[in-house]
Design a protein around this motif. Structure first.
Motif, PDB file in Angstrom:
ATOM      1  N   PHE A 189      14.546   3.211  -3.765  1.00 33.35           N
ATOM      2  CA  PHE A 189      15.131   4.115  -2.778  1.00 33.35           C
ATOM      3  C   PHE A 189      16.488   4.664  -3.220  1.00 33.35           C
ATOM      4  N   HIS A 190      17.005   4.232  -4.372  1.00 31.09           N
ATOM      5  CA  HIS A 190      18.257   4.823  -4.868  1.00 31.09           C
ATOM      6  C   HIS A 190      17.974   6.124  -5.620  1.00 31.09           C
ATOM      7  N   SER A 191      18.968   7.006  -5.578  1.00 31.07           N
ATOM      8  CA  SER A 191      18.871   8.250  -6.351  1.00 31.07           C
ATOM      9  C   SER A 191      19.908   8.200  -7.459  1.00 31.07           C
ATOM     10  N   SER A 192      19.806   9.127  -8.394  1.00 36.31           N
ATOM     11  CA  SER A 192      20.809   9.162  -9.466  1.00 36.31           C
ATOM     12  C   SER A 192      22.194   9.444  -8.865  1.00 36.31           C
ATOM     13  N   ASN A 193      22.239  10.158  -7.733  1.00 39.01           N
ATOM     14  CA  ASN A 193      23.536  10.397  -7.069  1.00 39.01           C
ATOM     15  C   ASN A 193      24.147   9.097  -6.556  1.00 39.01           C
TER      16      ASN A 193
ATOM     17  N   SER B 297       0.823  -1.203   0.000  1.00 40.09           N
ATOM     18  CA  SER B 297       0.000   0.000   0.000  1.00 40.09           C
ATOM     19  C   SER B 297       0.864   1.263   0.000  1.00 40.09           C
ATOM     20  N   ALA B 298       2.189   1.101   0.117  1.00 34.16           N
ATOM     21  CA  ALA B 298       3.086   2.268   0.093  1.00 34.16           C
ATOM     22  C   ALA B 298       3.363   2.670  -1.355  1.00 34.16           C
ATOM     23  N   LYS B 299       3.685   3.916  -1.537  1.00 37.20           N
ATOM     24  CA  LYS B 299       4.046   4.364  -2.895  1.00 37.20           C
ATOM     25  C   LYS B 299       5.462   4.917  -2.808  1.00 37.20           C
ATOM     26  N   VAL B 300       6.407   4.230  -3.420  1.00 32.21           N
ATOM     27  CA  VAL B 300       7.794   4.714  -3.419  1.00 32.21           C
ATOM     28  C   VAL B 300       8.193   4.998  -4.868  1.00 32.21           C
ATOM     29  N   ASN B 301       8.292   6.258  -5.205  1.00 27.49           N
ATOM     30  CA  ASN B 301       8.691   6.597  -6.578  1.00 27.49           C
ATOM     31  C   ASN B 301      10.197   6.442  -6.720  1.00 27.49           C
ATOM     32  N   PRO B 302      10.658   5.936  -7.866  1.00 26.36           N
ATOM     33  CA  PRO B 302      12.100   5.744  -8.028  1.00 26.36           C
ATOM     34  C   PRO B 302      12.846   7.077  -8.001  1.00 26.36           C
ATOM     35  N   GLY B 303      14.001   7.055  -7.348  1.00 23.55           N
ATOM     36  CA  GLY B 303      14.816   8.271  -7.256  1.00 23.55           C
ATOM     37  C   GLY B 303      15.780   8.407  -8.425  1.00 23.55           C
ATOM     38  N   PHE B 304      15.664   7.495  -9.396  1.00 24.70           N
ATOM     39  CA  PHE B 304      16.516   7.581 -10.597  1.00 24.70           C
ATOM     40  C   PHE B 304      15.670   7.163 -11.792  1.00 24.70           C
ATOM     41  N   SER B 305      16.143   7.519 -12.984  1.00 23.50           N
ATOM     42  CA  SER B 305      15.370   7.163 -14.181  1.00 23.50           C
ATOM     43  C   SER B 305      16.025   5.971 -14.878  1.00 23.50           C
ATOM     44  N   PHE B 306      15.292   5.367 -15.791  1.00 27.05           N
ATOM     45  CA  PHE B 306      15.876   4.242 -16.544  1.00 27.05           C
ATOM     46  C   PHE B 306      17.066   4.727 -17.368  1.00 27.05           C
ATOM     47  N   ASP B 307      17.001   5.977 -17.819  1.00 24.53           N
ATOM     48  CA  ASP B 307      18.140   6.530 -18.574  1.00 24.53           C
ATOM     49  C   ASP B 307      19.378   6.653 -17.689  1.00 24.53           C
TER      50      ASP B 307
END
Ligand SMILES: Cc1ncc(COP(=O)(O)O)c(C=O)c1O
Lengths: 77, 377
Positions: free
Chosen positions: B354-358, B261-271
């Motif tokens: 939970f990963h970011s592009s950084n 039920s949680a919504k976690v948007n990705p912190g990085f893109s497929f690119d």
């Protein structure tokens, strides 16, 4: 003739079906109560749903649409 | 500090806060699933069934009662592999199967003489559908495919595969795809699918499920109490009870409810991810072990190094950069044989939302420093 205060018990094979039915009943906003299956009836899954018999026709349609099989027992009040 | 946990294919971390919230709620309130009808039990039963509905949505099925709770994917796979009626005693499998499939298959071979055969494939283990057409598919009882490899992240074309298989049942191991890739079992007419709750779905360990379209095909693996048909000494035929003997892992299922039920948007893109792979691929001392075509790539991959063994590399990454990875064979010796990385294995990196592009940039920086070091030695 069904009196408005007559209660009907809906008996199901599984808890899954009880809860699926509960969701349908809640969406219809009619009276219901989940209770233990009375001893006289064959215990399928431990819990059953009590409704007003006057709502039966409406709910029966929903249950059939969702292919939920159940037994009905009328309890005179 | 960033998120340097790159071992999400082993088990995801961190979990969405809702996981702990619902586990805590259960610990405080207690109660079992079914069997009685007082409020505490009704609440628990409702939560378990709501979780089943969320899982059915993840799987892409309207057949909610065909979603069976299991303790993990291994359990779900064992139900099918050991309970299936083999007439021809022949099974097709992908070249990237995990031991959760190959070990039960070896057991079947030893006990019942059921043989397994590896599907034709490309160099990265992607199933070669054209060459598959040449097989006499009707002579096989079952086909088992790991949807996403836990070694190189290749995504298998399960919809096309099922099309080709026709009436031959397909069992999909969605351990690494659930939570990352839409599963759509109804749309694609997938017969059976196993998944685990603690990886891409970000739930707790000890949770998982089996989707089974035609349950009459498979005999139950475990027999026991279900709280239903208690007058009978036999397992009930109806679903989900037929495959759910014993009290379920209610604690874990509450946690899984929180995760789903949680919504976690990705912190990085497929690119960002593709760029990371391209850059790692250009480092001289590393070999990137990934899908041949980036459109078939899930967010996990491996590397091998010409300088360090997988365990040395994994250890260096942790000691110098706090980067957590898994080295070795990843319980998938067959996959490593297919990919030419057996017996040493590889170092695997697996991402989460939970990963970011950084964090990806940090990972690249660490690998490029190690690449540079190895040149200077
Ligand atoms: C492809 C694959 N299948 C099956 C499994 C088994 O998952 P679990 O240990 O949760 O049963 C894993 C996880 O390691 C996996 O990566």
């Amino acid at each position: 003739m069904t009196q408005s205060k007559d209660k009907c018990l809906l008996l199901f094979q599984s808890i899954h079906r009880v809860m699926q039915t509960e969701r349908l009943i809640v969406s219809r906003g009619v009276y219901y109560q989940i209770i233990p299956v009375p001893k006289d009836y064959s215990s399928e899954c431990g819990m059953c749903i009590e409704i007003n018999c006057s709502d039966l026709a409406l709910l029966e349609h929903d249950l059939q649409l969702n292919e939920i099989y159940f037994n009905i027992v009328k309890v005179k009040s | 500090m960033g998120n340097y946990y790159f071992d999400n294919s082993a088990t995801s971390h961190p979990k969405p806060p809702e996981v702990a919230k619902y586990i805590n709620e259960y610990l405080n309130n207690g109660g079992t699933y079914g069997r009685s009808a007082y409020d505490r039990v009704i609440t628990v039963s409702r939560m378990v069934e709501n979780t089943r509905v969320l899982l059915a949505q993840v799987i892409g099925t309207g057949l909610t009662n065909h979603v069976i709770f299991t303790s993990n994917a291994t359990h779900a796979l064992n139900i099918v592999i050991k309970g299936f009626p083999y007439r021809n005693k022949r099974i097709l499998i992908s070249p990237l199967e995990h031991n959760a499939v190959t070990r039960p298959l070896m057991h079947l071979l030893n006990v019942n003489g059921v043989q397994h055969y590896i599907l034709p494939h490309r160099i990265d283990g992607y199933i070669d559908l054209d060459r598959m057409r040449l097989l006499d598919l009707k002579s096989y009882d079952l086909c088992i495919v790991n949807h996403v490899s836990n070694v190189n992240g290749v995504v298998q074309p399960i919809a096309e595969l099922k099309d080709l298989l026709g009436d031959v049942p397909l069992l999909v191991d969605a351990s690494q795809s659930a939570g990352h890739i839409p599963l759509e079992v109804d749309k694609n007419n997938i017969d059976m699918l196993a998944l685990t709750g603690h990886k891409g779905l970000m739930g707790p360990t000890g949770t998982g499920c089996l989707f089974i379209r035609n349950p009459e095909l498979v005999s139950p693996l475990v027999h026991g109490g279900t709280g239903s048909r208690s007058d009978s000494h036999l397992m009930p035929e109806h679903l989900p009870d037929r495959f759910e003997a014993g009290t379920p892992n209610v604690l874990g299922i509450y946690g899984l409810y929180g995760a789903l039920s949680a919504k976690v948007n990705p912190g990085f893109s497929f690119d960002d991810f593709k760029e990371l792979l391209n850059r790692i691929g250009s480092l001289n001392s590393f070999r990137l072990v990934s899908a041949g075509n980036s459109t078939n790539q899930a967010p996990l991959f491996s590397v091998t190094s010409s300088r360090y063994s997988p365990s040395e590399l994994s250890n260096l990454l942790f000691k110098r950069y706090s980067i957590e990875t898994r080295s070795g064979l990843h319980c998938a010796p067959l996959a490593h044989k297919t990919l030419g990385t057996f017996p040493a294995g590889s170092v695997r990196f697996s991402l989460s939302n939970f990963h970011s592009s950084n964090d990806l940039a940090y990972l690249y920086q660490a690998l490029s420093e190690l690449d540079h070091d190895s040149k200077q030695r």
